[in-house]
Design a protein around this motif. Structure first.
Motif, mmCIF file in Angstrom:
data_model
loop_
_atom_site.group_PDB
_atom_site.id
_atom_site.type_symbol
_atom_site.label_atom_id
_atom_site.label_comp_id
_atom_site.label_asym_id
_atom_site.label_seq_id
_atom_site.Cartn_x
_atom_site.Cartn_y
_atom_site.Cartn_z
ATOM 1 N N VAL A 183 -22.011 -9.121 54.907
ATOM 2 C CA VAL A 183 -21.635 -10.414 55.490
ATOM 3 C C VAL A 183 -20.115 -10.557 55.556
ATOM 4 O O VAL A 183 -19.554 -10.982 56.579
ATOM 5 C CB VAL A 183 -22.251 -11.562 54.672
ATOM 6 N N LEU A 184 -19.424 -10.174 54.493
ATOM 7 C CA LEU A 184 -17.967 -10.311 54.471
ATOM 8 C C LEU A 184 -17.304 -9.402 55.502
ATOM 9 O O LEU A 184 -16.322 -9.788 56.148
ATOM 10 C CB LEU A 184 -17.442 -9.998 53.071
ATOM 11 N N GLY A 191 -12.471 -11.177 62.908
ATOM 12 C CA GLY A 191 -11.165 -11.799 62.733
ATOM 13 C C GLY A 191 -11.225 -13.102 61.975
ATOM 14 O O GLY A 191 -10.255 -13.869 61.974
ATOM 15 N N LEU A 192 -12.364 -13.375 61.286
ATOM 16 C CA LEU A 192 -12.544 -14.628 60.563
ATOM 17 C C LEU A 192 -12.397 -14.460 59.057
ATOM 18 O O LEU A 192 -12.679 -15.389 58.300
ATOM 19 C CB LEU A 192 -13.933 -15.204 60.875
ATOM 20 N N GLY A 193 -11.963 -13.292 58.618
ATOM 21 C CA GLY A 193 -11.911 -13.016 57.190
ATOM 22 C C GLY A 193 -10.614 -13.418 56.536
ATOM 23 O O GLY A 193 -9.998 -12.621 55.814
ATOM 24 N N GLY A 194 -10.187 -14.640 56.750
ATOM 25 C CA GLY A 194 -8.973 -15.132 56.126
ATOM 26 C C GLY A 194 -9.268 -15.946 54.887
ATOM 27 O O GLY A 194 -10.378 -15.935 54.349
ATOM 28 N N SER A 195 -8.267 -16.668 54.414
ATOM 29 C CA SER A 195 -8.451 -17.501 53.227
ATOM 30 C C SER A 195 -9.350 -18.686 53.564
ATOM 31 O O SER A 195 -9.391 -19.166 54.695
ATOM 32 C CB SER A 195 -7.097 -17.999 52.719
ATOM 33 N N VAL A 196 -10.073 -19.158 52.569
ATOM 34 C CA VAL A 196 -10.949 -20.318 52.714
ATOM 35 C C VAL A 196 -10.451 -21.413 51.788
ATOM 36 O O VAL A 196 -10.294 -21.188 50.579
ATOM 37 C CB VAL A 196 -12.411 -19.953 52.378
ATOM 38 N N ALA A 197 -10.163 -22.569 52.351
ATOM 39 C CA ALA A 197 -9.673 -23.720 51.578
ATOM 40 C C ALA A 197 -8.456 -23.353 50.733
ATOM 41 O O ALA A 197 -8.337 -23.754 49.575
ATOM 42 C CB ALA A 197 -10.786 -24.290 50.711
ATOM 43 N N GLY A 198 -7.562 -22.565 51.303
ATOM 44 C CA GLY A 198 -6.350 -22.138 50.614
ATOM 45 C C GLY A 198 -6.462 -20.775 49.964
ATOM 46 O O GLY A 198 -5.465 -20.082 49.771
ATOM 47 N N GLY A 199 -7.671 -20.370 49.573
ATOM 48 C CA GLY A 199 -7.904 -19.016 49.064
ATOM 49 C C GLY A 199 -7.437 -18.758 47.649
ATOM 50 O O GLY A 199 -7.359 -17.601 47.225
ATOM 51 N N ALA A 200 -7.135 -19.816 46.869
ATOM 52 C CA ALA A 200 -6.670 -19.595 45.494
ATOM 53 C C ALA A 200 -7.817 -19.340 44.520
ATOM 54 O O ALA A 200 -7.594 -18.820 43.422
ATOM 55 C CB ALA A 200 -5.861 -20.796 45.012
ATOM 56 N N GLN A 201 -9.032 -19.695 44.899
ATOM 57 C CA GLN A 201 -10.177 -19.515 44.009
ATOM 58 C C GLN A 201 -10.411 -18.022 43.738
ATOM 59 O O GLN A 201 -10.257 -17.187 44.605
ATOM 60 C CB GLN A 201 -11.439 -20.152 44.591
ATOM 61 N N ARG A 239 -8.035 -15.116 48.720
ATOM 62 C CA ARG A 239 -7.066 -14.723 49.740
ATOM 63 C C ARG A 239 -6.741 -13.232 49.645
ATOM 64 O O ARG A 239 -6.776 -12.499 50.637
ATOM 65 C CB ARG A 239 -5.791 -15.557 49.562
ATOM 66 N N ALA A 240 -6.446 -12.766 48.428
ATOM 67 C CA ALA A 240 -6.120 -11.357 48.226
ATOM 68 C C ALA A 240 -7.346 -10.469 48.416
ATOM 69 O O ALA A 240 -7.244 -9.336 48.909
ATOM 70 C CB ALA A 240 -5.527 -11.158 46.839
ATOM 71 N N PHE A 241 -8.497 -10.964 48.015
ATOM 72 C CA PHE A 241 -9.739 -10.208 48.160
ATOM 73 C C PHE A 241 -10.011 -9.884 49.626
ATOM 74 O O PHE A 241 -10.277 -8.734 49.993
ATOM 75 C CB PHE A 241 -10.890 -11.021 47.567
ATOM 76 N N MET A 242 -9.922 -10.905 50.482
ATOM 77 C CA MET A 242 -10.202 -10.687 51.902
ATOM 78 C C MET A 242 -9.088 -9.899 52.581
ATOM 79 O O MET A 242 -9.342 -9.107 53.504
ATOM 80 C CB MET A 242 -10.424 -12.021 52.604
ATOM 81 N N ARG A 243 -7.846 -10.065 52.125
ATOM 82 C CA ARG A 243 -6.749 -9.273 52.686
ATOM 83 C C ARG A 243 -6.998 -7.781 52.460
ATOM 84 O O ARG A 243 -6.828 -6.957 53.358
ATOM 85 C CB ARG A 243 -5.422 -9.699 52.064
ATOM 86 N N ALA A 244 -7.419 -7.427 51.237
ATOM 87 C CA ALA A 244 -7.686 -6.024 50.922
ATOM 88 C C ALA A 244 -8.876 -5.495 51.717
ATOM 89 O O ALA A 244 -8.871 -4.335 52.162
ATOM 90 C CB ALA A 244 -7.942 -5.864 49.427
ATOM 91 N N ALA A 248 -8.780 -2.446 54.431
ATOM 92 C CA ALA A 248 -9.663 -1.286 54.338
ATOM 93 C C ALA A 248 -10.372 -1.031 55.658
ATOM 94 O O ALA A 248 -10.579 0.122 56.051
ATOM 95 C CB ALA A 248 -10.672 -1.502 53.217
ATOM 96 N N TRP A 249 -10.724 -2.097 56.356
ATOM 97 C CA TRP A 249 -11.426 -1.944 57.637
ATOM 98 C C TRP A 249 -10.464 -1.658 58.784
ATOM 99 O O TRP A 249 -10.851 -1.069 59.787
ATOM 100 C CB TRP A 249 -12.241 -3.198 57.950
ATOM 101 N N GLY A 250 -9.209 -2.061 58.622
ATOM 102 C CA GLY A 250 -8.239 -1.884 59.691
ATOM 103 C C GLY A 250 -8.131 -3.082 60.606
ATOM 104 O O GLY A 250 -7.758 -2.949 61.779
ATOM 105 N N MET A 251 -8.434 -4.264 60.091
ATOM 106 C CA MET A 251 -8.343 -5.508 60.858
ATOM 107 C C MET A 251 -7.114 -6.275 60.395
ATOM 108 O O MET A 251 -7.068 -6.775 59.269
ATOM 109 C CB MET A 251 -9.599 -6.353 60.659
ATOM 110 N N PRO A 252 -6.080 -6.374 61.224
ATOM 111 C CA PRO A 252 -4.834 -7.002 60.773
ATOM 112 C C PRO A 252 -4.897 -8.526 60.716
ATOM 113 O O PRO A 252 -4.056 -9.148 60.058
ATOM 114 C CB PRO A 252 -3.809 -6.547 61.819
#
Length: 337
Positions: A183-184, A191-201, A239-244, A248-252
């Motif tokens: 799913v992730l 292109g929707l794999g950014g931070s959610v609600a700020g991404g600090a969780q 935020r960092a989780f989805m960035r990594a 890995a997938w190659g989606m900037p």
């Protein structure tokens, strides 16, 4: 060894069965709808012919419970509670009645039992249970109640000859279709794999191969009982989780989502935002104290490995990876009682 997995048709059960079958063990899955060899019918509530599979087995790993990937309506929350408590109760009754009980009963639990927090990690000794945190939806406490009731049912089972361990598992990341990583990655590819609600969780996770290795470790350690956190030692922000994962997938690009956007997306996917918004900062205190070493302790490296396996077509168990071609589990030690 003979291993019985009640509720073993989901993602986690598939991961375990694949690894243990490849290692030469006999694996029996208890399911409401048996379709394949090695699957036996049960209803998760009442004794039946399936109890004969537990009698004389070496290990029981109970994974049964209604999926949490749903809307958290009162009806669904009740179904989550009942399916977990009832299945743990009937498994405990079967073990108690067995002429030759299994040596160990591993009961699935969840890292969701811990509090939504940012200040410190939750381990088994010092972690805070959730349910009373300020500023979170009231219904989040019900997920904690489910986890507590799940573990309590195992604790109260009368199984004096069977060691009991509760697996407080974080999200298991595997390349299998339909799993959480699938799913992730789908979101990231769009292109929707950014931070959610700020991404600090915080996101707590565990690589599927480390999950199997940790379960094997617990099967072989007769000195470990009670709750054990199954999570990689390095939780990180969403935020960092989805960035990594995007890297890995190659989606900037990963478009961020506000809280209301997350609510809308969860509604469309028939899921709940607790899965996205709760800060699960969980670490494996007891595993590390016992000497368990993770092969994939950091998420960026783990994400790279998982993406390689996805692209290699190994999801679904058709082509197990190198680490999945494993040595056998430790044989059951000591006299059978």
């Amino acid at each position: 060894m003979k291993i019985v997995i009640p509720g073993g048709t989901g993602q986690v059960g598939t991961v375990l069965k694949r690894a243990w079958t490849a290692a030469g063990h006999e694996v029996v899955v208890l399911t409401r709808r048996p379709q394949r060899p090695g699957e036996v019918r049960w209803d998760g509530r009442t004794p039946g012919e399936w109890v004969g599979e537990i009698d004389g087995s070496d290990v029981v790993v109970n994974l049964a419970g209604r999926s949490v990937s749903c809307r958290y309506t009162p009806g669904n929350l009740k179904a989550m509670m009942d399916s977990r408590v009832e299945s743990a109760r009937v498994v405990g009754e079967a073990i108690s009645a067995a002429a030759v009980p299994p040596r160990v009963w591993l009961q699935m639990s969840t890292a969701t039992v811990y509090a939504h927090r940012f200040d410190a990690p939750n381990d088994e000794a010092t972690g805070l249970f959730g349910g009373a945190e300020p500023g979170v939806p009231d219904y989040w406490s019900y997920s904690v109640d489910i986890a507590k009731a799940w573990e309590r049912e195992q604790e109260r089972a009368d199984t004096p000859h069977t060691r009991k361990v509760a697996l407080r598992s974080a999200m298991v990341m595997s390349p299998d279709r339909g799993g959480v990583l699938d799913v992730l990655l789908w979101l990231a590819r769009l292109g929707l794999g950014g931070s959610v609600a700020g991404g600090a969780q915080y996101v707590s996770w565990i690589h599927d191969q480390d999950f199997v290795r940790a379960v094997d470790f617990l099967v072989g350690r007769d000195d470990i009982t009670g709750p054990v956190n199954l999570a990689a030692p390095a939780p990180l922000s969403q935020r960092a989780f989805m960035r990594a994962l995007r890297k890995a997938w190659g989606m900037p690009v990963g478009l961020p989502a506000t809280r209301w956007m997350a609510e809308l997306g969860a509604l469309v996917l028939r899921s709940d935002t607790e899965l996205l918004l709760k800060s699960r900062r969980v670490v494996p205190g007891r595993l590390r104290e016992a000497g368990f070493a993770f092969d994939h302790p950091e998420w960026p490296e783990a994400a790279d490995d998982l993406v390689r396996r996805v692209r290699g077509g190994r999801q679904g168990g058709r082509r197990p990876g190198r680490r999945e071609r494993r040595a056998p589990l430790p044989e059951a030690g000591g006299p059978r009682r």
